[in-house]
Motif scaffolding. Structure first.
Motif, PDB file in Angstrom:
ATOM      1  N   ASP B  94      31.891  49.498  70.072  1.00 44.73           N
ATOM      2  CA  ASP B  94      32.060  47.668  70.747  1.00 44.73           C
ATOM      3  C   ASP B  94      31.833  47.177  69.116  1.00 44.73           C
ATOM      4  N   VAL B  95      30.835  47.508  68.392  1.00 42.36           N
ATOM      5  CA  VAL B  95      30.108  46.316  67.639  1.00 42.36           C
ATOM      6  C   VAL B  95      31.480  47.002  66.249  1.00 42.36           C
ATOM      7  N   VAL B  96      31.152  48.355  65.997  1.00 40.23           N
ATOM      8  CA  VAL B  96      32.978  48.889  65.245  1.00 40.23           C
ATOM      9  C   VAL B  96      33.936  48.525  64.748  1.00 40.23           C
ATOM     10  N   ASP B  97      34.054  48.510  66.067  1.00 37.47           N
ATOM     11  CA  ASP B  97      35.687  47.756  66.433  1.00 37.47           C
ATOM     12  C   ASP B  97      35.358  46.401  66.424  1.00 37.47           C
ATOM     13  N   GLU B  98      34.806  45.657  66.898  1.00 35.53           N
ATOM     14  CA  GLU B  98      34.753  44.148  67.016  1.00 35.53           C
ATOM     15  C   GLU B  98      35.421  44.122  67.923  1.00 35.53           C
ATOM     16  N   SER B  99      35.054  44.867  68.852  1.00 38.58           N
ATOM     17  CA  SER B  99      35.671  44.130  70.834  1.00 38.58           C
ATOM     18  C   SER B  99      35.328  42.802  71.768  1.00 38.58           C
ATOM     19  N   THR B 100      36.097  42.682  72.032  1.00 42.06           N
ATOM     20  CA  THR B 100      36.117  41.498  72.946  1.00 42.06           C
ATOM     21  C   THR B 100      36.013  42.202  74.506  1.00 42.06           C
ATOM     22  N   ARG B 101      36.519  43.179  74.318  1.00 40.28           N
ATOM     23  CA  ARG B 101      36.849  43.957  76.174  1.00 40.28           C
ATOM     24  C   ARG B 101      36.461  44.903  76.290  1.00 40.28           C
ATOM     25  N   ARG B 102      35.645  45.306  77.646  1.00 41.40           N
ATOM     26  CA  ARG B 102      35.491  47.262  78.049  1.00 41.40           C
ATOM     27  C   ARG B 102      35.425  47.199  79.673  1.00 41.40           C
ATOM     28  N   ARG B 103      36.109  48.141  79.823  1.00 41.19           N
ATOM     29  CA  ARG B 103      36.204  47.912  81.731  1.00 41.19           C
ATOM     30  C   ARG B 103      36.377  46.665  82.201  1.00 41.19           C
ATOM     31  N   GLY B 104      37.819  45.269  80.916  1.00 45.06           N
ATOM     32  CA  GLY B 104      38.142  44.584  82.462  1.00 45.06           C
ATOM     33  C   GLY B 104      36.654  43.410  81.828  1.00 45.06           C
ATOM     34  N   ARG B 105      36.126  43.440  81.351  1.00 44.68           N
ATOM     35  CA  ARG B 105      34.297  42.428  81.239  1.00 44.68           C
ATOM     36  C   ARG B 105      34.275  42.411  79.590  1.00 44.68           C
ATOM     37  N   PRO B 106      33.756  41.359  79.596  1.00 49.79           N
ATOM     38  CA  PRO B 106      33.376  40.704  78.109  1.00 49.79           C
ATOM     39  C   PRO B 106      32.449  41.866  77.702  1.00 49.79           C
ATOM     40  N   THR B 107      32.409  42.250  76.105  1.00 49.35           N
ATOM     41  CA  THR B 107      32.009  43.308  75.584  1.00 49.35           C
ATOM     42  C   THR B 107      30.523  43.058  75.247  1.00 49.35           C
ATOM     43  N   ALA B 108      29.166  43.985  75.408  1.00 45.11           N
ATOM     44  CA  ALA B 108      27.724  43.130  75.137  1.00 45.11           C
ATOM     45  C   ALA B 108      27.801  42.294  73.785  1.00 45.11           C
ATOM     46  N   ASN B 109      28.365  42.861  72.688  1.00 46.56           N
ATOM     47  CA  ASN B 109      28.104  42.069  71.476  1.00 46.56           C
ATOM     48  C   ASN B 109      29.012  41.017  71.723  1.00 46.56           C
ATOM     49  N   LEU B 110      29.769  40.540  72.184  1.00 45.01           N
ATOM     50  CA  LEU B 110      30.076  39.104  72.936  1.00 45.01           C
ATOM     51  C   LEU B 110      29.228  38.315  73.631  1.00 45.01           C
ATOM     52  N   LEU B 111      28.616  39.124  74.615  1.00 45.29           N
ATOM     53  CA  LEU B 111      28.053  38.164  75.796  1.00 45.29           C
ATOM     54  C   LEU B 111      26.436  38.433  75.142  1.00 45.29           C
ATOM     55  N   TRP B 112      25.845  38.939  74.201  1.00 42.24           N
ATOM     56  CA  TRP B 112      24.863  39.062  74.175  1.00 42.24           C
ATOM     57  C   TRP B 112      24.673  39.013  71.996  1.00 42.24           C
ATOM     58  N   ASP B 113      24.632  39.815  71.017  1.00 41.74           N
ATOM     59  CA  ASP B 113      25.131  40.306  69.737  1.00 41.74           C
ATOM     60  C   ASP B 113      24.800  41.209  69.673  1.00 41.74           C
ATOM     61  N   ASN B 114      25.533  41.485  67.997  1.00 37.40           N
ATOM     62  CA  ASN B 114      26.449  42.955  67.412  1.00 37.40           C
ATOM     63  C   ASN B 114      24.077  44.168  67.565  1.00 37.40           C
ATOM     64  N   LYS B 115      23.315  42.893  66.821  1.00 38.22           N
ATOM     65  CA  LYS B 115      21.568  43.807  67.585  1.00 38.22           C
ATOM     66  C   LYS B 115      22.104  44.039  68.182  1.00 38.22           C
ATOM     67  N   SER B 116      21.562  43.274  69.259  1.00 36.37           N
ATOM     68  CA  SER B 116      21.191  44.030  71.130  1.00 36.37           C
ATOM     69  C   SER B 116      22.692  45.556  71.240  1.00 36.37           C
ATOM     70  N   SER B 117      23.401  45.100  70.895  1.00 32.49           N
ATOM     71  CA  SER B 117      24.269  46.027  71.291  1.00 32.49           C
ATOM     72  C   SER B 117      23.761  47.654  70.255  1.00 32.49           C
ATOM     73  N   VAL B 118      23.595  47.187  68.928  1.00 32.23           N
ATOM     74  CA  VAL B 118      22.904  48.149  68.046  1.00 32.23           C
ATOM     75  C   VAL B 118      21.680  48.773  68.834  1.00 32.23           C
ATOM     76  N   LEU B 119      20.742  47.825  68.989  1.00 38.90           N
ATOM     77  CA  LEU B 119      19.631  48.803  69.358  1.00 38.90           C
ATOM     78  C   LEU B 119      19.079  49.188  70.534  1.00 38.90           C
ATOM     79  N   VAL B 120      20.257  49.112  71.353  1.00 40.61           N
ATOM     80  CA  VAL B 120      19.676  49.155  73.167  1.00 40.61           C
ATOM     81  C   VAL B 120      20.629  49.948  72.800  1.00 40.61           C
ATOM     82  N   GLY B 121      21.494  50.646  72.185  1.00 40.91           N
ATOM     83  CA  GLY B 121      22.240  52.169  72.244  1.00 40.91           C
ATOM     84  C   GLY B 121      21.235  53.040  71.714  1.00 40.91           C
ATOM     85  N   ASP B 122      21.014  52.527  70.834  1.00 35.04           N
ATOM     86  CA  ASP B 122      19.705  53.331  69.846  1.00 35.04           C
ATOM     87  C   ASP B 122      18.142  53.886  71.149  1.00 35.04           C
TER      88      ASP B 122
END
Lengths: 333, 333
Positions: B94-122
């Motif tokens: 979702d960070v790479v694709d700059e997505s805004t929706r996933r499974r019918g909800r706003p994506t984590a990178n949109l709700l929090w930020d790209n940083k959280s998505s990268v680090l929580v993914g790790d």
């Protein structure tokens, strides 16, 4: 700095002693960062790997294994593993921090894009994972899995604890273990494990890496405020401007009166910084002896690192590791 | 769609049969996504995990293990492992694709930020790694390390192969294995390995997951152009607008005359799309039978998946896996 002085540095002496091993590590890194179909991977990795960091982490693994008498091939794999993990975290850190410079060069996220940094970081993590599986040691895998979790948790914690004055020294330690010490301690511990060192020695290697990493990070924090004598260098105050709660600030906040607390709330929590605020921060820290207290902590951690070495074999490498602990804190003495 | 019809879906029948195991997997996931000090981690993870994907990958692991007669506890760990890896890749995607929706909800990178998505993914990657180490099986670790590398390499390849008309079917297959099939095949293979299945059966489980994943992805490609009959649905053409080289386009490009090639260069490589281009793309694909050819490929992969099952024990789960391969391609029939 003359060549002779450079050659006195303990990590340069370690590099010289372990030059053959290190050449094998570099060859393995080059081999494993290749990708037949995705040339972006070796491009991004080479940009970072060949910028030539100190290779301190793989050096620690090689040193620990050789110190414990290892004669097999897998310390090379483990040294490459820790360098890959380190490189992957740098790639992701630069995305998270929106950095533009690393090791004196533009960062990968600037030269290519954030996407490449995220995905190549993931690729290096998975390559590191393959390398450690090749050692066939479940214990090594367990240590590195736990270190990876500590690193990732520390990074998230740093993100959420940033600019929050409730961050205390115990949270700071968790962040520092995630940023630095967890990979240092895993690097030394797996070196001992792969060498079949006894439990006391493995624990000592863990303790050495952990304490060295923490001392290293506290010294970095101090240098950002100009070192223990608070003389202002050219990068002084970056952490303050970025509103980072590093150890000297945490100590000053803990001892703050109401007026000082209001200053920290304004400058760190709210980020409303004005001309002269850095000088005032330095003055407040000086009033409470925050820099000296952080310096004492760094020296205590360096002492712990040195003390841990006593149960390890009497060997030139042990002396170099001893000197390395001295060297890390010498920057602030 | 009525409840009865829903309950006919093969993955729902698998879910019902494996409900106790799946409850244990969900409990383990909740337990391991906790973090005492970094509440951001369970927040981000729960946002994605509790949005309720189909849990197809963990289901495949549980099904493979049970089909091969496993009675131990570690299929639960492995199922949670593959779901964590999947969730981590979604966060990074979702960070790479700059997505805004996933499974019918706003994506984590949109709700929090790209940083959280990268680090929580790790963080989730490292937690998945800990879970698999707990199984004590080096072979399982080897399979999952290789799958992780295939996934990451496929993602980078997708990034660099995107919008490049030189992308052929062999590169497409590598990308698809990275995006989907590598985790499907690892999910089924580790289920067999942990159950101690014989080599022929383990190979069959790998082949089943690999072929199922590839069929699944080709069907997704086809549906984006309205399915094999090219009837235009509401999301038709997203891949075209995003200039993705999916299988029908690759087949049409391979058969293009000079004028058609110029069309693909303009719309996909250069991204200069005009009103009516999607209709023209569909017409060109129809002229070359590109949709039908891709549909035939999907059916062939589904056949391979079903054929692989013959060496596995005669068991209700085997029938459900058989039906699942039918179901995946039924969407385009």
């Amino acid at each position: 700095m003359g060549l002779d002085e450079v050659s006195q540095k303990p990590h340069d002496r370690l590099s010289a002693l372990l030059a053959d091993d290190m050449a094998a590590v570099n060859a393995l890194i080059r081999d494993r960062m290749a990708s037949e179909h995705a040339p972006r991977i070796p491009q991004v990795t080479a940009h970072l790997v060949e910028a030539g960091g100190k290779r301190l982490r793989p050096l620690l693994t090689l040193a620990a294994a050789r110190l414990c008498g290892y004669g097999g091939p897998y310390h090379i794999h483990l040294a490459a593993t820790v360098e890959f993990i380190h490189t992957a975290t740098l790639l992701h850190d630069d995305v998270v921090d929106e950095s533009t410079r690393r090791r004196g060069r533009p960062t990968a996220n600037l030269l290519w894009d954030n996407k490449s940094s995220v995905l190549v970081g993931d690729y290096l993590f998975s390559r590191s994972f393959q390398l450690m599986v090749e050692t066939g040691s479940l214990r090594v895998l367990d240590i590195l899995a736990n270190a990876s979790a500590t690193i990732a948790e520390g990074e998230v914690l740093q993100l959420t604890a940033a600019q929050d004055l409730a961050t205390d020294e115990s949270i700071y330690l968790k962040v520092v273990r995630g940023k630095t010490a967890a990979l240092f301690s895993a690097a030394t511990e797996v070196g001992g494990v792969i060498a079949g060192a006894d439990e006391e020695q493995v624990r000592a290697l863990f303790t050495y890496g952990d304490a060295l990493g923490i001392a290293f990070q506290i010294v970095d924090d101090l240098l950002d405020y100009g070192g223990s004598d608070a003389s202002i260098g050219k990068n002084t105050g970056d952490d303050f401007r970025e509103r980072k709660l590093t150890l000297p600030v945490i100590k000053a906040v803990a001892r703050a009166d109401a007026e000082e607390r209001a200053f920290w709330v304004r400058t760190i929590e709210k980020g409303r910084q004005e001309e002269g605020d850095l000088d005032r921060a330095l003055a407040i820290m000086a009033r409470h002896g925050a820099m000296e207290a952080a310096r004492d902590d760094a020296l205590t951690w360096a002492d712990r690192a040195r003390a841990a070495l006593t149960v390890l074999p009497d060997h030139p490498i042990r002396e170099m590791l001893h000197d390395l602990a001295d060297y890390v804190v010498a920057r602030i003495n």
